[in-house]
Design an enzyme around this catalytic site. Structure first.
Site, PDB file in Angstrom:
ATOM      1  N   GLU A 170       0.792  -1.233   0.000  1.00  0.00           N
ATOM      2  CA  GLU A 170       0.000   0.000   0.000  1.00  0.00           C
ATOM      3  C   GLU A 170       0.824   1.284   0.000  1.00  0.00           C
ATOM      4  O   GLU A 170       0.261   2.360  -0.154  1.00  0.00           O
ATOM      5  CB  GLU A 170      -1.007   0.036   1.162  1.00  0.00           C
ATOM      6  CG  GLU A 170      -2.096  -1.021   1.061  1.00  0.00           C
ATOM      7  CD  GLU A 170      -3.173  -0.866   2.114  1.00  0.00           C
ATOM      8  OE1 GLU A 170      -2.889  -0.293   3.187  1.00  0.00           O
ATOM      9  OE2 GLU A 170      -4.308  -1.312   1.873  1.00  0.00           O
ATOM     10  N   LYS A 185       4.756  -0.501   3.990  1.00  0.00           N
ATOM     11  CA  LYS A 185       3.873  -0.274   5.134  1.00  0.00           C
ATOM     12  C   LYS A 185       3.698  -1.565   5.917  1.00  0.00           C
ATOM     13  O   LYS A 185       3.644  -1.564   7.149  1.00  0.00           O
ATOM     14  CB  LYS A 185       2.522   0.225   4.637  1.00  0.00           C
ATOM     15  CG  LYS A 185       1.456   0.363   5.719  1.00  0.00           C
ATOM     16  CD  LYS A 185       0.113   0.739   5.122  1.00  0.00           C
ATOM     17  CE  LYS A 185      -0.989   0.745   6.165  1.00  0.00           C
ATOM     18  NZ  LYS A 185      -2.313   1.045   5.577  1.00  0.00           N
TER      19      LYS A 185
END
Length: 796
Positions: free
Chosen positions: A494, A615
């Protein structure tokens, strides 16, 4: 503090939102946050109730655009109960002094108890003692019992027992500028002298929601009112009662609530059924006894007994199982609902369903597989919508959305707010096509654990084949490299939604996406083999799957591209190796917590797209979902060299570049380290374990639990540390217990058999308590059959 208690002492406004979330009570049909009944929503308190599958859409105007969002609706607040001296401020934390406050959640019994002592400006002290539960046995019922004692005074007290339908979806700060009023008034009435009912409907989806409450007073030494005032105005209905308090005497208010919607089966009309069942419901204690029996049965199926040196692991695991069973229960089976990533506990992610099922369903597969079946049928009911989405994209098969809600359309927001910069930014996370592999993976592993051939024949097999068709359709052949490629997608990480400076979103050949696509294509062929021949032929005929198409699937799964760099490091996507390294030390010194690097860098005018950062787990998700043997076989089929040494190199490489900005990330890294470094695995496990109880993300838990991470920690114990795997029609057990775990025991369901496992003193014992036939087990490479009523013991 026992392993079955969550206790809070003292009233702390800064912690109230967190406590409300962690003290939420639910039964799989609806859940109510652990707010104080006398408090309305404000910056400290957020009373809210959510009903599984009850969504509504509203249009907001953002950055010059009209954007439609769908939310899990905050329905009327049945909990509301206020008390005040006439013409004086109410007794609550905002208006009176709190001189004592304690909150106790009984995890085993699913009962929330509370005692507060208030002192008003005249020195009058009022003791409030409460118990509440949301019934697991009676899914439409909840109950609140309140006992008031005037400690040093006598005089009048006004009580108001209400159903407040003026509620908004305002539980997430960054959403508050968006449209959030989902309810419209329909009607209100007094059903009986002690029962009131409010009927509202959602403004767009037109779901009728009826709530009724019956309020009764009991006590000695007090004049009970013979009449009560009925209060009604827009979206609000109440009974107001005037009581004459006597010093030291108890007054008990019993509030029984019922909730029905127009989505319910077996009813006439929601307000009729809500009113009738509230009026005739038994009292608090009888309802509670029935509730406790159901929870005892639930824990019989789901409990894990674990011993560790700190004696904290068991308590938090119990809490995690508790919240999972409150979100999905036997009451979910007949409900058309998925499992929201943040439970039924808050409004973050708008109550949408993501890929978190990957972390939730494995526990249910081995405990209450009927729940997995129900949740997978949520996906089947939205198969046509997924087919339609694929056709709109010019593709074949079924393309499921990254975020799903009521209908299965893509609910991912197209713009999101960065609270660090205050800017609304384009959101490309709908390009996370890997959600399709997650759904297929969940179906296949449910089948492996249960041998539920009926589900595979009628529902699961069709989904797997349509997802395989999608992956073959989205794969494009590159003649130059003789490989199939999947372009313009977003991986689990992400942080990378585009190439640096690119005008269009997406990256090419995300390794996780490509390898899991190859895995799905292989499982689609296995599915046709697993089905009875006639059903396989019927399914191929129904879907129009030809021999030529099956050959293409087989070719794609053998020739899909996996990018590499640095002699064996799987590139997260094409071009990953060209990105800049990130200065972790400098940013950690400047910001401390850098788990949300995407927000930090965007606020600085920079982007995570420029750096080798993650992430959360992306490439290493492969090592979480696939066993080393499965990954070896997959790589060999694709013609790539692979081995255990390369897996370890990849784990180390990506862990150094991961910010762990998702609560799921620690779960994954604990799992993958368990094979080679139990000490690091235990550290990651402990971090994941406290993600919500310690609110490690700095305030996000007040917006809802992270159900995937909670279930993931339980699954770490059950399948990873205990070493349980279900494949090839066999139960495999290959334990990897950390040194900190002294003993471990629990029951599982495997293919209709109940098996008790006990790990103690370097041995594991298995006992089949229920079952009609033997099952094949393989413990650390030793294969045997376990027969009903028999036990096996293995040295580790």
């Amino acid at each position: 503090m026992s392993d079955w208690q969550l206790n809070y002492r003292g009233f702390d406004p800064a912690q109230q939102g967190l406590r409300e979330t962690l003290c939420t009570l639910g039964n799989g049909y609806f859940a109510t946050r652990g707010a104080l009944p006398e408090c309305a929503a404000d910056q400290v308190h957020y009373p809210a109730t959510y009903i599984a599958g009850t969504y509504n859409r509203l249009t907001s105007h953002i950055a010059g655009r009209s954007i439609e969002n769908e939310d899990l609706v905050n329905v009327p607040n049945w909990l509301s109960l206020t008390f005040r001296h006439p013409d004086r401020s109410p007794f609550d934390p905002q208006h009176t002094e709190v001189i004592h406050h304690q909150f106790d959640l009984d995890i085993r019994r699913a009962v929330l108890s509370r005692q507060t002592r208030y002192r008003d400006e005249q020195g009058r002290m009022l003791r409030v003692t409460q118990r509440r539960f949301v019934s697991l046995r009676d899914p439409h019922h909840a109950a609140l019992e309140t006992t008031l004692v005037a400690e040093n005074w006598s005089g009048p007290l006004t009580l108001q027992s209400a159903i407040d339908g003026t509620v908004l979806n305002a539980g997430v700060q960054r959403y508050r500028d968006l449209a959030n009023d989902h309810l419209e008034m329909v009607s209100a009435h007094q059903a009986t002298p002690d029962t009131i009912c409010l009927l509202v409907q959602t403004s767009q989806s037109r779901i009728a929601v009826a709530e009724a409450v019956r309020t009764r007073l009991y006590g000695t030494g007090t004049d009970m009112p013979e009449e009560r005032a009925y209060v009604e105005h827009d979206r609000f209905v109440a009974h107001r009662l005037d009581v004459e308090m006597r010093q030291g005497a108890e007054v008990t208010i019993e509030k029984i609530a019922t909730i029905f919607t127009s989505r319910d089966a077996g009813i006439s009309e929601p307000s009729i059924d809500a009113s009738n069942w509230a009026a005739v419901a038994p009292g608090f204690d009888t309802l509670l006894d029935r509730h406790l029996v159901s929870w005892r049965h639930a824990w019989n199926r789901s409990e894990i007994a674990i011993g560790d040196g700190e004696n904290k692991t068991g308590r938090v695991l119990n809490l995690h199982i508790f919240h999972l069973l409150q979100t999905v229960s036997k009451n979910t089976v007949e409900t058309d609902a998925g499992v929201p990533a943040r439970g039924l506990h808050g409004e973050a992610y708008r109550g949408h369903i993501f890929w978190d099922e990957l972390f939730i369903l494995p526990f249910l597969n081995l405990r209450v597989p009927e729940l997995t079946r129900a949740l997978l049928r949520y996906r089947y009911r939205r198969l046509d919508q997924a087919r339609y989405a694929a056709s709109l994209a010019g593709l074949s098969g079924a393309m499921y959305p990254w975020q799903s809600g009521s209908s299965g359309r893509e609910e991912t927001q197209r713009y999101h707010l960065n609270p660090d910069s205050g800017r609304w930014l384009p959101d490309a996370s709908h390009l996370q096509r890997h959600i399709n592999s997650a759904i297929a993976y969940n179906i296949w592993h449910y089948y492996q654990a249960t041998a539920d051939s009926e589900f595979l024949r009628f529902w699961g097999g069709e989904i797997i084949l349509e997802i395989a068709r999608f992956w073959a359709s989205i794969s494009t052949y590159n003649r130059t490299i003789d490989r199939y490629e999947i372009l313009a997608v977003m991986g689990p990480d992400e942080y990378h939604d585009a190439y640096p400076g690119a005008d269009t979103p997406g990256v090419d050949n995300n390794a996780y996406t490509n390898l899991m696509a190859a895995w799905v294509l292989a499982r689609a062929l296995d599915t046709l083999e697993a089905l009875p021949h006639r059903r396989a032929e019927e399914l191929k005929e129904k879907l129009g799957v030809s021999a030529e198409e099956l050959n293409r699937w087989d070719h794609v799964r053998r020739r899909i591209k996996v990018p590499f760099h640095d002699q064996g490091i799987i590139s997260q996507f094409d071009g990953y190796e060209d990105l800049d390294e990130f200065d972790w030390l400098s940013y950690t010194e400047r910001y401390g917590d850098i788990s949300r690097l995407d927000r930090i860098l965007e606020a600085e005018g920079d982007s995570t797209n420029r750096y080798k950062v993650a992430k959360q787990a992306d490439v290493v998700m492969l090592f979480y979902l696939l066993s080393p043997n499965d990954l070896d076989e997959l790589m060999m089929t694709l013609g790539y060299e692979w081995g255990a040494d390369l897996m370890e190199r990849n784990i180390d490489y990506y862990e150094e570049r991961t910010a762990h900005g998702s609560t799921l990330s620690r779960v994954v890294h604990a799992w993958i380290h368990s094979r080679t470094d139990c000490e690091r695995a235990w550290e990651h496990f402990k971090d994941a374990l406290v993600a919500d109880v310690a609110d490690v993300q700095g305030g996000t838990t007040r917006e809802g639990i992270h159900l995937g991470a909670m279930a993931g920690t339980v699954d770490l114990v059950q399948r990873c540390f205990a070493g349980i795997d279900t494949r090839a029609d066999m139960l495999f057990i290959d334990p990897r217990l950390p040194a900190e775990v002294s003993h471990l025991s629990f029951d599982i369901q495997f293919r209709g058999c109940q098996i008790h496992l006990d790990y103690l003193d370097d041995e594991v014992s298995l006992r089949m308590d229920e079952g009609l036939s033997p099952v094949s087990v393989n413990v650390s490479g030793v294969a045997q059959e376990l027969a009903p009523g028999c036990s096996l013991r293995f040295g580790l």
